[in-house]
Each structure stands twice: as structure tokens, then as C-alpha cells.
Design a protein around this motif. Structure first.
Motif, PDB file in Angstrom:
ATOM      1  N   GLY A  54      -5.644  13.080 -12.281  1.00  0.00           N
ATOM      2  CA  GLY A  54      -6.368  12.375 -13.334  1.00  0.00           C
ATOM      3  C   GLY A  54      -7.157  13.366 -14.173  1.00  0.00           C
ATOM      4  O   GLY A  54      -7.208  13.264 -15.397  1.00  0.00           O
ATOM      5  N   GLY A  88      -3.288  10.500 -10.629  1.00  0.00           N
ATOM      6  CA  GLY A  88      -4.597  10.310 -10.000  1.00  0.00           C
ATOM      7  C   GLY A  88      -5.526   9.520 -10.912  1.00  0.00           C
ATOM      8  O   GLY A  88      -5.125   9.011 -11.961  1.00  0.00           O
ATOM      9  N   GLY A  89      -6.783   9.433 -10.493  1.00  0.00           N
ATOM     10  CA  GLY A  89      -7.748   8.659 -11.280  1.00  0.00           C
ATOM     11  C   GLY A  89      -9.074   9.374 -11.439  1.00  0.00           C
ATOM     12  O   GLY A  89     -10.041   8.812 -11.950  1.00  0.00           O
ATOM     13  N   GLY A  90      -9.094  10.644 -11.008  1.00  0.00           N
ATOM     14  CA  GLY A  90     -10.344  11.416 -10.956  1.00  0.00           C
ATOM     15  C   GLY A  90     -11.046  11.600 -12.300  1.00  0.00           C
ATOM     16  O   GLY A  90     -12.239  11.893 -12.328  1.00  0.00           O
ATOM     17  N   ARG A 133     -13.800   8.226  -8.769  1.00  0.00           N
ATOM     18  CA  ARG A 133     -13.374   8.620  -7.419  1.00  0.00           C
ATOM     19  C   ARG A 133     -14.225   7.881  -6.399  1.00  0.00           C
ATOM     20  O   ARG A 133     -15.450   7.867  -6.518  1.00  0.00           O
ATOM     21  CB  ARG A 133     -13.588  10.115  -7.198  1.00  0.00           C
ATOM     22  N   GLY A 134     -13.571   7.313  -5.395  1.00  0.00           N
ATOM     23  CA  GLY A 134     -14.273   6.537  -4.376  1.00  0.00           C
ATOM     24  C   GLY A 134     -15.366   7.322  -3.685  1.00  0.00           C
ATOM     25  O   GLY A 134     -16.472   6.816  -3.470  1.00  0.00           O
ATOM     26  N   GLY A 188     -11.260   3.407  -7.859  1.00  0.00           N
ATOM     27  CA  GLY A 188     -10.432   4.604  -8.073  1.00  0.00           C
ATOM     28  C   GLY A 188      -8.966   4.241  -8.270  1.00  0.00           C
ATOM     29  O   GLY A 188      -8.284   4.777  -9.151  1.00  0.00           O
ATOM     30  N   MET A 189      -8.491   3.307  -7.461  1.00  0.00           N
ATOM     31  CA  MET A 189      -7.077   2.894  -7.588  1.00  0.00           C
ATOM     32  C   MET A 189      -6.838   2.220  -8.935  1.00  0.00           C
ATOM     33  O   MET A 189      -5.798   2.412  -9.556  1.00  0.00           O
ATOM     34  CB  MET A 189      -6.691   1.985  -6.426  1.00  0.00           C
ATOM     35  N   CYS A 233      -1.803   3.074  -8.260  1.00  0.00           N
ATOM     36  CA  CYS A 233      -2.651   2.630  -7.130  1.00  0.00           C
ATOM     37  C   CYS A 233      -2.534   3.551  -5.914  1.00  0.00           C
ATOM     38  O   CYS A 233      -2.977   3.175  -4.830  1.00  0.00           O
ATOM     39  CB  CYS A 233      -2.345   1.206  -6.643  1.00  0.00           C
ATOM     40  N   GLY A 234      -1.956   4.724  -6.048  1.00  0.00           N
ATOM     41  CA  GLY A 234      -1.800   5.610  -4.893  1.00  0.00           C
ATOM     42  C   GLY A 234      -1.020   4.908  -3.803  1.00  0.00           C
ATOM     43  O   GLY A 234       0.043   4.344  -4.064  1.00  0.00           O
ATOM     44  N   THR A 235      -1.580   4.909  -2.582  1.00  0.00           N
ATOM     45  CA  THR A 235      -0.915   4.228  -1.460  1.00  0.00           C
ATOM     46  C   THR A 235      -1.203   2.730  -1.476  1.00  0.00           C
ATOM     47  O   THR A 235      -0.543   1.971  -0.771  1.00  0.00           O
ATOM     48  CB  THR A 235      -1.444   4.756  -0.111  1.00  0.00           C
ATOM     49  N   GLY A 236      -2.211   2.318  -2.247  1.00  0.00           N
ATOM     50  CA  GLY A 236      -2.630   0.918  -2.250  1.00  0.00           C
ATOM     51  C   GLY A 236      -3.723   0.649  -1.227  1.00  0.00           C
ATOM     52  O   GLY A 236      -4.234  -0.468  -1.149  1.00  0.00           O
ATOM     53  N   SER A 237      -4.095   1.660  -0.441  1.00  0.00           N
ATOM     54  CA  SER A 237      -5.127   1.482   0.588  1.00  0.00           C
ATOM     55  C   SER A 237      -6.288   2.441   0.362  1.00  0.00           C
ATOM     56  O   SER A 237      -6.077   3.567  -0.090  1.00  0.00           O
ATOM     57  CB  SER A 237      -4.547   1.771   1.980  1.00  0.00           C
ATOM     58  N   PRO A 238      -7.512   1.986   0.731  1.00  0.00           N
ATOM     59  CA  PRO A 238      -8.668   2.885   0.599  1.00  0.00           C
ATOM     60  C   PRO A 238      -8.584   4.032   1.601  1.00  0.00           C
ATOM     61  O   PRO A 238      -7.761   3.993   2.521  1.00  0.00           O
ATOM     62  CB  PRO A 238      -9.857   1.971   0.902  1.00  0.00           C
ATOM     63  N   ASP A 261      -2.785  12.326  -3.809  1.00  0.00           N
ATOM     64  CA  ASP A 261      -1.890  13.347  -3.235  1.00  0.00           C
ATOM     65  C   ASP A 261      -1.089  12.713  -2.102  1.00  0.00           C
ATOM     66  O   ASP A 261       0.129  12.892  -1.995  1.00  0.00           O
ATOM     67  CB  ASP A 261      -2.687  14.539  -2.682  1.00  0.00           C
TER      68      ASP A 261
END
Ligand code: UDP
Length: 237
Positions: free
Chosen positions: A12, A50-52, A56-57, A74-75, A130-135, A140
């Protein structure tokens, strides 16, 4: 051509260019042009962003946000970046589909491996948000996971530096670049290529990573053509 199907991870942060926040249209356009060039050459392209540049969480948690909600924010930031990239691609005539690991139709299609592969087979760029979709995960790890799922030949990590070095080249002028290096050596030398979860996932599933500087226009095409513009991280032979 060296690779038929790739997963490209864009941070991001790289999207904000010189701005320091948000999305730089010039940078986005330069990425879109490079991506279209390799799709035109016949490469199937999946992308994780990414979303940085937005949220970022972890930094949210440091400011007192609930960690899980921070990660969800973040997602959502990765969805914003993915929509921006798909729009930039479509503006230059390159079809793209945004998939979301968390269902939010019609913003994106719900992600599935098969739909992503089908889109790529039709010459569309599959942007998996959404990356993996999980927090508690990073993009990456999301991109390592998607690279393995979509059976990519390689995961490309576009960064600000042109590969993996013995030390941080932005801090240590004596740092030397590797043309290739094994996962075991990356881990034993404590080199920061990706976070541990992502590195372990790639190592266990024998997914090679190619680290290169995506901000130099034309590098993506050169890498695909087999030129040495970065560092290949490979499972030990
Ligand atoms: N995130 C998450 N799960 C994932 C991927 C990302 O919760 O599978 C959240 C996390 O809060 C992270 C943020 O989304 O900080 C943005 O992703 P990342 O930090 O990986 O972006 P980048 O550093 O590549 O810009």
C-alpha cells in the motif's frame, strides 16, 4: 517467457508515491501500464495489494483501537487500493476483476480460486483484496496464500529496493545484493524479505518469491523476460 502465471504483491505504501498518504495517480498509472504490458505478452496476472498507505491494524491498536476492528479497517483499505488499481487498469483498456475475501458484493466478486483463475484465463487481471480475510495476518501472508492457491509460478514482491541484500542497503552502503538465495538462508541470516508467516507458507509449499523494484518502469516486463533485475528466493534444492 519465463513465467506463465504470476502473483504480484504491491505494498500500500508504494501507492502513495511522494505524497506520504493516500494514492498517487501517477504511481498508480505507472503500475497499471507495466501490468498491462505483461498481460499483453500473455502472462496471467493475479495481484494482492496492501493497505498501509491508508490504515494498519497494528498502528490502530497502538492508538487504542480494538485490534480486530483495526485489522478489519486495514482489510477495507486494501479494497480501496484494489478498486483504484482496477480503475487505472480499465482506463488504459486492461480488464480487471476485484475479488474480496470478505463478501461485499457489488464492490467486488466474492473470492474463489476458480473464479480468479477463470478471470486470468480470459486475459483479465485478478485483484484479490482483503488479504487473507482474517485479522492478525498481513497482505504478505495474503499474497503468499493466494500465490499458492492460484498455482502461480512465482510470487513477485515489488519493493523500493531492487532485491535482497546482506544488510539494509538504505542504511548500510557495504550491503551486497543476492541474485538468488534459499528460504533457509533468508531465515538463518535474519533477512527481512517478508514476515515469518508468509515466509513459512512459501517455503512449505515451495513457492519461489522474486523481490525487485517495481518503481522503475519496465522492470516488471524485464523480470518476466528473464532479466536479472532483483533477487530470487527459492526453496532449497
Ligand atoms: N490485514 C489483515 N489481514 C490480512 C491482511 C491485512 O488484518 O490478511 C490488515 C492489517 O491490519 C494490515 C492492513 O490490513 O496492517 C494492511 O495490510 P498490510 O499492512 O499488509 O499492507 P502493506 O504493508 O502491504 O501496505
Amino acid at each position: 517467457m519465463k513465467y506463465k502465471r504470476i502473483l504480484l504483491k504491491l505494498s500500500g505504501e508504494s501507492l502513495m508515491g511522494q505524497q506520504g498518504y493516500g494514492i498517487d495517480k501517477e504511481r498508480l498509472g505507472a503500475y497499471a501500464r507495466q501490468i498491462k504490458e505483461i498481460v499483453d505478452a500473455g502472462v496471467e496476472v493475479g495481484i494482492v495489494i496492501g493497505g498501509g498507505n491508508i490504515f494498519r491494524g497494528l498502528s490502530g491498536a497502538a492508538k487504542g483501537f480494538d485490534r480486530v476492528k483495526g485489522d478489519q479497517m486495514g482489510m477495507l483499505a486494501t479494497v480501496i487500493n484494489s478498486l483504484a488499481l482496477s480503475s487505472a487498469l480499465e482506463a488504459i483498456g486492461q480488464a480487471a476483476v476485484v475479488f474480496t475475501a470478505i463478501p461485499m458484493f457489488p464492490i467486488g466478486e466474492p473470492y474463489s480460486k476458480w473464479h480468479a483463475i477463470e478471470a486470468m484465463r480470459h486475459g483479465k487481471v485478478a485483484i484479490m483484496s482483503c488479504g487473507t480475510g482474517s485479522p492478525y495476518f498481513t497482505t504478505d501472508t495474503g499474497s503468499a496464500l493466494r500465490a499458492i492457491e492460484i498455482e502461480a509460478d512465482v510470487m513477485l514482491k515489488g519493493t523500493r529496493v531492487d532485491g535482497v541484500y546482506t544488510a539494509d542497503p538504505e542504511k548500510d552502503p557495504t550491503a551486497e545484493k543476492f541474485d538468488e538465495i534459499s528460504y533457509d538462508e533468508v531465515i538463518s541470516r535474519g533477512l527481512k524479505v517478508m514476515d515469518l508467516t508468509a515466509t513459512a507458507l512459501c517455503k512449505e509449499n515451495r513457492m519461489p518469491i522474486y523481490v525487485f523494484n517495481m518503481d522503475i518502469e519496465g522492470n516488471l516486463g524485464k523480470m518476466i523476460a528473464g532479466e536479472n533485475v532483483g533477487t530470487l528466493v527459492h526453496p532449497a534444492r
